[in-house]
Write a protein that holds these residues in place. Structure first.
Motif, PDB file in Angstrom:
ATOM      1  N   LYS A  81       0.571  -1.164  -0.191  1.00  0.00           N
ATOM      2  CA  LYS A  81       0.154  -0.118  -0.084  1.00  0.00           C
ATOM      3  C   LYS A  81       0.657   1.421   0.066  1.00  0.00           C
ATOM      4  N   ARG A  82       2.208   1.454   0.672  1.00  0.00           N
ATOM      5  CA  ARG A  82       2.621   2.014   1.187  1.00  0.00           C
ATOM      6  C   ARG A  82       3.257   2.331  -0.140  1.00  0.00           C
ATOM      7  N   GLU A  83       3.767   1.850  -1.489  1.00  0.00           N
ATOM      8  CA  GLU A  83       4.758   1.553  -2.500  1.00  0.00           C
ATOM      9  C   GLU A  83       3.601   2.041  -3.087  1.00  0.00           C
ATOM     10  N   GLU A 134       1.365   3.958  -3.179  1.00  0.00           N
ATOM     11  CA  GLU A 134       0.917   5.526  -2.451  1.00  0.00           C
ATOM     12  C   GLU A 134       2.206   6.636  -3.256  1.00  0.00           C
ATOM     13  N   ALA A 135       3.427   5.735  -3.110  1.00  0.00           N
ATOM     14  CA  ALA A 135       4.212   6.309  -2.930  1.00  0.00           C
ATOM     15  C   ALA A 135       4.350   6.856  -4.584  1.00  0.00           C
ATOM     16  N   ARG A 171       1.581  10.129  -5.518  1.00  0.00           N
ATOM     17  CA  ARG A 171       2.131  11.355  -5.457  1.00  0.00           C
ATOM     18  C   ARG A 171       3.801  11.712  -6.051  1.00  0.00           C
TER      19      ARG A 171
END
Length: 212
Positions: free
Chosen positions: A174-176, A178-179, A182
């Motif tokens: 999920k964080r990747e 989102e990155a 962004r």
């Protein structure tokens, strides 16, 4: 996740195919085909497709397309720290980190090479330290994914090579995701006014279009 020998083979082939195309690349096609046929399909099939493209494309056209893709379009920049730091002074320290990682593994770069060029990082992962090499690739996963998605959107033949690179790395979390979103929306950072350089000038970004 594939084993280290398999990933090393894939990274070496990817490194060669993401370098500026010259006659040596054509000369090594039989060896590259042999190597890619031994890889699992997610890693080898995209590379085989790209080798088919090489077979069908005159070298002068292949080289011109490489320059137009990677040297003239920043969204496809092969220099991984560009996506994390843009053309800012902070990028100098990031480049030093790559260089120190190579030196710790007993490898030295030529004066004409920047250590964050994707082909250089892949070669290091294949022939130097695969653990550190994978970590460097994973830490810059957002930039890698942005290149991959952009090349695929542009129907570039090099998208296949990036698909293979992505297949050697852990699935995006999920964080990747989102990155990546962004970075796609905001782009790389811009220079911070008044910031002093963090590294010697020789490790600062070169002008766009410079060879690795």
């Amino acid at each position: 996740m594939t084993t280290d020998p398999v990933r090393r083979t894939a990274w070496q082939a990817q490194s060669l195919l993401l370098s500026y195309p010259e006659q040596w690349l054509l000369d090594h096609r039989p060896l590259l085909r042999t190597a890619t046929r031994a890889l699992p399909d997610p890693l080898g099939a995209p590379l085989t497709a790209f080798l088919d493209h090489i077979d069908a494309t005159p070298l002068i056209e292949l080289a011109a397309d490489y320059v137009a893709t990677f040297d003239h379009r920043k969204r496809f920049s092969p220099y991984l720290t560009y996506f994390a730091y843009g053309d800012t002074r902070k990028r100098g320290m990031a480049l030093l980190r790559f260089k120190h990682a190579y030196q710790a593994a007993g490898q030295r770069l030529g004066d004409s090479e920047l250590p964050d060029h994707l082909a250089v990082v892949l070669e290091f992962a294949a022939t130097g330290d695969p653990v550190v090499g994978q970590r460097l690739l994973t830490e810059h996963r957002a930039g890698l994914e942005l290149i991959r998605l952009g090349l695929r959107e542009a129907s570039s033949p090099w998208a296949a090579v990036l698909e293979s690179v992505s297949a050697t790395l852990p699935p995006l979390g999920k964080r990747e995701h989102e990155a990546v979103a962004r970075l796609a929306a905001e782009g790389p950072p811009e220079e911070e006014v008044g910031l002093a350089p963090f590294a010697p000038p020789e490790y600062m970004p070169r002008a766009e279009g410079a060879s690795r």
